[in-house]
Motif scaffolding. Structure first.
Motif, PDB file in Angstrom:
ATOM      1  N   THR A 253      22.487  39.206  25.004  1.00  0.00           N
ATOM      2  CA  THR A 253      21.921  39.269  26.349  1.00  0.00           C
ATOM      3  C   THR A 253      22.438  38.104  27.179  1.00  0.00           C
ATOM      4  O   THR A 253      22.858  37.085  26.647  1.00  0.00           O
ATOM      5  CB  THR A 253      20.387  39.228  26.308  1.00  0.00           C
ATOM      6  OG1 THR A 253      19.988  38.043  25.627  1.00  0.00           O
ATOM      7  CG2 THR A 253      19.831  40.449  25.617  1.00  0.00           C
ATOM      8  N   MET A 254      22.392  38.286  28.485  1.00  0.00           N
ATOM      9  CA  MET A 254      22.860  37.261  29.417  1.00  0.00           C
ATOM     10  C   MET A 254      21.935  36.053  29.353  1.00  0.00           C
ATOM     11  O   MET A 254      20.721  36.213  29.374  1.00  0.00           O
ATOM     12  CB  MET A 254      22.866  37.851  30.830  1.00  0.00           C
ATOM     13  CG  MET A 254      23.531  36.975  31.845  1.00  0.00           C
ATOM     14  SD  MET A 254      23.788  37.878  33.374  1.00  0.00           S
ATOM     15  CE  MET A 254      22.428  37.267  34.336  1.00  0.00           C
ATOM     16  N   PRO A 255      22.491  34.837  29.267  1.00  0.00           N
ATOM     17  CA  PRO A 255      21.627  33.657  29.254  1.00  0.00           C
ATOM     18  C   PRO A 255      20.825  33.561  30.552  1.00  0.00           C
ATOM     19  O   PRO A 255      21.305  33.941  31.607  1.00  0.00           O
ATOM     20  CB  PRO A 255      22.606  32.484  29.127  1.00  0.00           C
ATOM     21  CG  PRO A 255      23.967  33.032  29.163  1.00  0.00           C
ATOM     22  CD  PRO A 255      23.893  34.522  29.230  1.00  0.00           C
ATOM     23  N   THR A 256      19.621  33.033  30.439  1.00  0.00           N
ATOM     24  CA  THR A 256      18.752  32.944  31.616  1.00  0.00           C
ATOM     25  C   THR A 256      18.399  31.507  31.972  1.00  0.00           C
ATOM     26  O   THR A 256      17.467  31.268  32.699  1.00  0.00           O
ATOM     27  CB  THR A 256      17.454  33.733  31.380  1.00  0.00           C
ATOM     28  OG1 THR A 256      16.817  33.196  30.214  1.00  0.00           O
ATOM     29  CG2 THR A 256      17.722  35.205  31.206  1.00  0.00           C
ATOM     30  N   ASP A 257      19.193  30.521  31.475  1.00  0.00           N
ATOM     31  CA  ASP A 257      18.856  29.130  31.749  1.00  0.00           C
ATOM     32  C   ASP A 257      19.211  28.696  33.164  1.00  0.00           C
ATOM     33  O   ASP A 257      18.689  27.712  33.652  1.00  0.00           O
ATOM     34  CB  ASP A 257      19.516  28.193  30.725  1.00  0.00           C
ATOM     35  CG  ASP A 257      21.019  28.372  30.639  1.00  0.00           C
ATOM     36  OD1 ASP A 257      21.523  29.386  31.154  1.00  0.00           O
ATOM     37  OD2 ASP A 257      21.674  27.508  30.046  1.00  0.00           O
ATOM     38  N   ALA A 258      20.075  29.408  33.858  1.00  0.00           N
ATOM     39  CA  ALA A 258      20.424  29.080  35.246  1.00  0.00           C
ATOM     40  C   ALA A 258      20.374  30.362  36.075  1.00  0.00           C
ATOM     41  O   ALA A 258      20.789  31.406  35.603  1.00  0.00           O
ATOM     42  CB  ALA A 258      21.815  28.471  35.309  1.00  0.00           C
ATOM     43  N   PRO A 259      19.877  30.270  37.293  1.00  0.00           N
ATOM     44  CA  PRO A 259      19.877  31.462  38.141  1.00  0.00           C
ATOM     45  C   PRO A 259      21.301  31.971  38.353  1.00  0.00           C
ATOM     46  O   PRO A 259      22.234  31.182  38.417  1.00  0.00           O
ATOM     47  CB  PRO A 259      19.264  30.970  39.458  1.00  0.00           C
ATOM     48  CG  PRO A 259      18.505  29.752  39.107  1.00  0.00           C
ATOM     49  CD  PRO A 259      19.257  29.128  37.960  1.00  0.00           C
ATOM     50  N   PRO A 260      21.475  33.292  38.460  1.00  0.00           N
ATOM     51  CA  PRO A 260      22.836  33.824  38.558  1.00  0.00           C
ATOM     52  C   PRO A 260      23.468  33.606  39.925  1.00  0.00           C
ATOM     53  O   PRO A 260      22.803  33.660  40.946  1.00  0.00           O
ATOM     54  CB  PRO A 260      22.635  35.324  38.300  1.00  0.00           C
ATOM     55  CG  PRO A 260      21.219  35.589  38.713  1.00  0.00           C
ATOM     56  CD  PRO A 260      20.457  34.332  38.414  1.00  0.00           C
ATOM     57  N   ALA A 261      24.753  33.347  39.902  1.00  0.00           N
ATOM     58  CA  ALA A 261      25.565  33.335  41.120  1.00  0.00           C
ATOM     59  C   ALA A 261      26.022  34.772  41.359  1.00  0.00           C
ATOM     60  O   ALA A 261      25.961  35.597  40.447  1.00  0.00           O
ATOM     61  CB  ALA A 261      26.764  32.407  40.927  1.00  0.00           C
ATOM     62  N   PRO A 262      26.500  35.093  42.561  1.00  0.00           N
ATOM     63  CA  PRO A 262      26.932  36.460  42.824  1.00  0.00           C
ATOM     64  C   PRO A 262      27.968  36.957  41.824  1.00  0.00           C
ATOM     65  O   PRO A 262      27.941  38.112  41.416  1.00  0.00           O
ATOM     66  CB  PRO A 262      27.515  36.391  44.234  1.00  0.00           C
ATOM     67  CG  PRO A 262      26.854  35.228  44.867  1.00  0.00           C
ATOM     68  CD  PRO A 262      26.607  34.250  43.748  1.00  0.00           C
TER      69      PRO A 262
ATOM     70  N   PRO B 140      18.073  28.739  46.680  1.00  0.00           N
ATOM     71  CA  PRO B 140      17.082  29.798  46.870  1.00  0.00           C
ATOM     72  C   PRO B 140      17.673  31.209  46.725  1.00  0.00           C
ATOM     73  O   PRO B 140      17.009  32.112  46.225  1.00  0.00           O
ATOM     74  CB  PRO B 140      16.557  29.562  48.284  1.00  0.00           C
ATOM     75  CG  PRO B 140      16.771  28.113  48.528  1.00  0.00           C
ATOM     76  CD  PRO B 140      18.057  27.783  47.805  1.00  0.00           C
ATOM     77  N   GLN B 141      18.932  31.405  47.142  1.00  0.00           N
ATOM     78  CA  GLN B 141      19.562  32.706  46.946  1.00  0.00           C
ATOM     79  C   GLN B 141      19.713  33.009  45.460  1.00  0.00           C
ATOM     80  O   GLN B 141      19.475  34.138  45.021  1.00  0.00           O
ATOM     81  CB  GLN B 141      20.928  32.774  47.638  1.00  0.00           C
ATOM     82  CG  GLN B 141      20.841  32.923  49.129  1.00  0.00           C
ATOM     83  CD  GLN B 141      22.196  33.101  49.782  1.00  0.00           C
ATOM     84  OE1 GLN B 141      23.209  33.322  49.113  1.00  0.00           O
ATOM     85  NE2 GLN B 141      22.235  32.996  51.096  1.00  0.00           N
ATOM     86  N   ARG B 142      20.110  32.011  44.674  1.00  0.00           N
ATOM     87  CA  ARG B 142      20.248  32.209  43.219  1.00  0.00           C
ATOM     88  C   ARG B 142      18.891  32.545  42.588  1.00  0.00           C
ATOM     89  O   ARG B 142      18.791  33.415  41.744  1.00  0.00           O
ATOM     90  CB  ARG B 142      20.831  30.955  42.560  1.00  0.00           C
ATOM     91  CG  ARG B 142      22.288  30.776  42.778  1.00  0.00           C
ATOM     92  CD  ARG B 142      22.769  29.454  42.157  1.00  0.00           C
ATOM     93  NE  ARG B 142      24.191  29.420  42.080  1.00  0.00           N
ATOM     94  CZ  ARG B 142      24.881  29.430  40.938  1.00  0.00           C
ATOM     95  NH1 ARG B 142      24.264  29.444  39.787  1.00  0.00           N
ATOM     96  NH2 ARG B 142      26.190  29.402  40.956  1.00  0.00           N
ATOM     97  N   VAL B 143      17.861  31.831  43.011  1.00  0.00           N
ATOM     98  CA  VAL B 143      16.517  32.095  42.478  1.00  0.00           C
ATOM     99  C   VAL B 143      16.075  33.502  42.866  1.00  0.00           C
ATOM    100  O   VAL B 143      15.512  34.242  42.048  1.00  0.00           O
ATOM    101  CB  VAL B 143      15.516  31.022  42.961  1.00  0.00           C
ATOM    102  CG1 VAL B 143      14.090  31.416  42.607  1.00  0.00           C
ATOM    103  CG2 VAL B 143      15.860  29.662  42.366  1.00  0.00           C
ATOM    104  N   SER B 144      16.352  33.889  44.097  1.00  0.00           N
ATOM    105  CA  SER B 144      16.010  35.231  44.572  1.00  0.00           C
ATOM    106  C   SER B 144      16.700  36.300  43.729  1.00  0.00           C
ATOM    107  O   SER B 144      16.077  37.287  43.307  1.00  0.00           O
ATOM    108  CB  SER B 144      16.402  35.371  46.045  1.00  0.00           C
ATOM    109  OG  SER B 144      16.217  36.682  46.489  1.00  0.00           O
TER     110      SER B 144
END
Length: 147
Positions: free
Chosen positions: A3-12, A79-83
């Motif tokens: 699964t994709m790591p979730t430690d950092a919010p994703p960039a586009p 905030p965009q990454r968190v969104s």
């Protein structure tokens, strides 16, 4: 697959491009299936809805979801990454989208038939668009003919 790591919010660029899935013949067939199920359902009051944030994640950016999400470009990068992370988490919790990463780091996505159909129907021309202002900001009603 992992699964994709979730430690950092994703960039586009951290998210798979779903546009080829949405434009596929399989997505067109999903529209027919979902509309047929909807027509046979006792509850025909609601086919489905997605938040602005979910649409931005799923459609690959704000340009693809206008007129909704007009507030999104005003957010800073974090905030965009968190969104995006929150939207992806919501979609994943509902089993609408499952993003996986292979050993080489390539991402792929599995999209539910219902979601695939909803996104494909967004390509239909807008028949009616209305905006209402609420305390939280603008709210949109967009009508498209499908099927």
């Amino acid at each position: 697959m992992t699964t994709m790591p979730t430690d950092a919010p994703p960039a586009p660029d951290d998210l798979p491009d779903l546009r080829p899935i949405i434009a596929s013949d399989d997505a067109a067939q999903a529209v027919h299936e979902v509309l047929a199920q909807y027509a046979e359902s006792a509850d025909t009051s609601h086919l489905g809805s997605l938040t602005d944030e979910e649409l931005v994640v799923l459609m690959g950016g704000i340009e693809a979801v206008e007129p909704v999400g007009q507030w999104y470009p005003g957010l800073g990068e974090h905030p965009q990454r968190v969104s995006r992370a929150t939207a992806l988490r919501s979609l994943t919790s509902r089993e609408e989208v499952i993003v996986t990463q292979d050993a080489e780091g390539d991402l792929s996505a599995r999209v539910s038939r219902r979601l695939m159909a909803l996104l494909r129907m967004r390509f239909e021309p807008v028949g009616l668009s209305a905006q209402s202002m609420t305390r939280q900001g603008p709210s949109w009603y967009v009508l498209r003919r499908a099927g």
